[in-house]
Write an enzyme that holds these catalytic residues in place. Structure first.
Site, PDB file in Angstrom:
ATOM      1  N   THR A 121       0.864  -1.189   0.000  1.00 27.89           N
ATOM      2  CA  THR A 121       0.000   0.000   0.000  1.00 27.89           C
ATOM      3  C   THR A 121       0.900   1.238   0.000  1.00 27.89           C
ATOM      4  O   THR A 121       1.751   1.374   0.877  1.00 27.89           O
ATOM      5  CB  THR A 121      -0.891   0.000   1.259  1.00 27.89           C
ATOM      6  N   PHE A 149      -6.012  -6.911  -1.126  1.00 30.11           N
ATOM      7  CA  PHE A 149      -7.110  -6.510  -0.237  1.00 30.11           C
ATOM      8  C   PHE A 149      -7.323  -7.535   0.869  1.00 30.11           C
ATOM      9  O   PHE A 149      -8.398  -7.634   1.431  1.00 30.11           O
ATOM     10  CB  PHE A 149      -8.406  -6.342  -1.032  1.00 30.11           C
ATOM     11  N   LYS A 208      -6.728   1.019  -3.347  1.00 28.72           N
ATOM     12  CA  LYS A 208      -6.461   0.383  -2.061  1.00 28.72           C
ATOM     13  C   LYS A 208      -6.779   1.317  -0.888  1.00 28.72           C
ATOM     14  O   LYS A 208      -7.492   0.949   0.051  1.00 28.72           O
ATOM     15  CB  LYS A 208      -4.993  -0.071  -2.024  1.00 28.72           C
ATOM     16  N   CYS A 264      -3.400  -1.869   9.232  1.00 25.18           N
ATOM     17  CA  CYS A 264      -3.789  -1.241   7.963  1.00 25.18           C
ATOM     18  C   CYS A 264      -4.686  -0.017   8.109  1.00 25.18           C
ATOM     19  O   CYS A 264      -4.273   1.088   7.784  1.00 25.18           O
ATOM     20  CB  CYS A 264      -4.465  -2.258   7.061  1.00 25.18           C
TER      21      CYS A 264
END
Ligand code: UDX
Length: 437
Positions: A121, A149, A208, A264
């Site tokens: 990412t 993902f 993302k 995340c």
């Protein structure tokens, strides 16, 4: 196909094992020797369902190996970049030092026709910069951005049969050839009908962070509703059920409670805000500041609720915390809401005992001052309140009558709205939760 995977942390180890299970010949490269040694023995260095079997099978079958030497990636024609991009210390932006280092390592082995596939990412614009660097060294190599993902706890399934594939690249013959190579890598899932979207590099990078920002916003939205429910005596779980029946809204990611943590969502929304600032469009994402604040307020509110339930003070009180992982089915404690609440309560004078089915070792390393118990029985013994902060199935299934015999005072604070209030109250417990009367 011959594949290399640079970075064998969460994303990379799972990706490497999954690619080998599809029949590809895979080498995973990482700079941490212990990690490489464990993976080479076919052992997963973290808890992830289904991963140990795939690793052991891949290593035993000779299709999967791991190394600290980037030179071992030279036979590969597709090189996946799976390093982490953590939040910089004291700043919102992402730390790209691992990513930059890995690109240099790949450039030492890259050949004409090779494809470098970015899965990490990154702040939008990073891929364009990396592509310029790559083509300066090897004009016939190509970069594709192919975001991941995967959810922890479902990582293998999410890698082998994702909801969708996104391929970002610069349109042209070289880009299309590279995309065709990636099609070969993912041939099984593509033939099973997994949708594929081909975009430019910027869109692929944005997809993302946009997806994670949307998920974080959904959780904070319902937690903001929980604040309203607390002020009015309404029930946020019923509210979520009722609005969730509308297909346009959907019930997923509307579980109110202690909010989101992990490696995340928190860092991705912050890095996204930082990047928007650099691009001069910070106003577009100021709402994410609110999303972050609502989320962090949940932790404060949880400590306040514990104080309220204990009659106005937690000083010297024995409190049991069930859960230290940031979510169930994971031993990951990065930015864990549960541990953050446990540590706050201890700092404020409570005697806190934390348990978790999987994450105690990691939690102890990060918070050596906290006390840990290996079982629920040990954790709740003589406690004056029990806080359920990570909804592991074994905690959700606890029997209120059995548990009551172990505690000093039967007070249950359900930080994840995962218990049935009537059942606990009927068994003689004081039951409290966030956003519920
Ligand atoms: C997330 C994204 O889901 C995934 O697509 C992306 O690739 C990486 O980031 P992950 O960090 O594994 O995955 O966790 P996720 O399942 O999204 O949960 C994040 C946090 O939100 C957890 O702390 C969880 O407890 C919390 N959460 C989730 C809620 O508080 N309420 C919900 O309704 C859902």
């Amino acid at each position: 196909m011959k594949i290399s995977v640079f970075g064998c942390g969460y994303l990379g180890a799972v990706h490497a094992a999954c690619m080998a299970s599809l029949g590809h010949e895979v080498v995973g490269i990482d700079i941490v020797p212990e990690q490489v040694r464990a993976l080479s023995r076919g052992e997963a260095p973290f808890f992830e369902p289904d991963l140990p079997g795939l690793l052991a099978e891949g290593v035993a079958g000779g299709r999967l190996r791991f190394s600290v030497d980037p030179g071992d990636a030279s036979p590969a024609t597709v090189h996946f970049v799976c390093v982490n991009t953590p939040q910089k210390k004291g700043e919102y932006g992402a730390d790209l030092s691992h990513l930059n280092a890995v690109i240099e390592s790949i450039l030492a082995v890259v050949k004409p026709g090779d494809v470098i596939v970015g899965k990490s990412t990154v702040p939008v614009g990073t891929a364009e910069r990396l592509l310029a660097r790559i083509t300066a060294v090897e004009p016939e190599a190509e970069l594709l951005w192919n975001p991941e993902f995967l959810r922890e706890g479902h990582a293998v399934q999410d890698t082998l049969s994702p909801d969708r594939f996104v391929y970002g690249y610069v349109d042209g013959p070289q880009g299309r050839d590279a995309a065709a190579k990636l099609d070969e890598v993912y041939a099984v899932a593509l033939s099973d009908g997994v949708p594929k979207l081909e975009t430019d590099l910027a869109t692929a990078q944005l997809v993302k962070v946009a997806a994670n920002s949307f998920l974080a916003t959904k959780i904070s939205f319902v937690n903001a509703m929980a604040e309203l429910c607390e002020a009015t005596g309404a029930d946020v779980t019923q509210l979520a059920d009722a609005i969730g029946y509308d297909d346009r809204i959907g019930r997923k990611f509307l579980n109110a409670g202690l909010g989101f943590g992990g490696g995340c969502l928190p860092k991705d929304i912050r890095a996204f805000m930082a990047r928007a600032g650099e691009l001069g469009v910070d106003q577009a994402l100021t709402f994410l500041r609110e999303v972050d604040s609502i989320n962090m307020r949940r932790r404060v509110r949880m400590v306040d609720l514990a104080r309220e339930v204990c009659g106005g003070s937690i000083v010297g009180r024995r409190l049991a915390v069930l859960g230290s992982a940031f979510k169930p089915d994971s031993d990951d404690i990065r930015d864990s809401p549960a541990l953050s609440v446990a540590a706050q309560m201890q700092l404020q004078g409570a005697r806190v005992l934390v348990t978790d089915p999987r994450a105690i070792d990691n939690a102890r390393k990060k918070w050596p001052d906290l006390e840990f118990a290996s079982t629920v029985e040990e954790a709740v013994a003589e406690s004056e309140a029990v806080l359920l902060l990570t909804e592991w199935p074994e905690y959700v299934e606890l029997d209120p009558a059995d548990l009551k015999r172990l505690v000093a005072v039967p007070r249950m604070i359900d930080g994840r709205n995962c218990l049935e209030p009537a059942r606990w109250r009927a068994a003689g417990w004081t039951y409290r939760a966030l956003g519920r009367p």
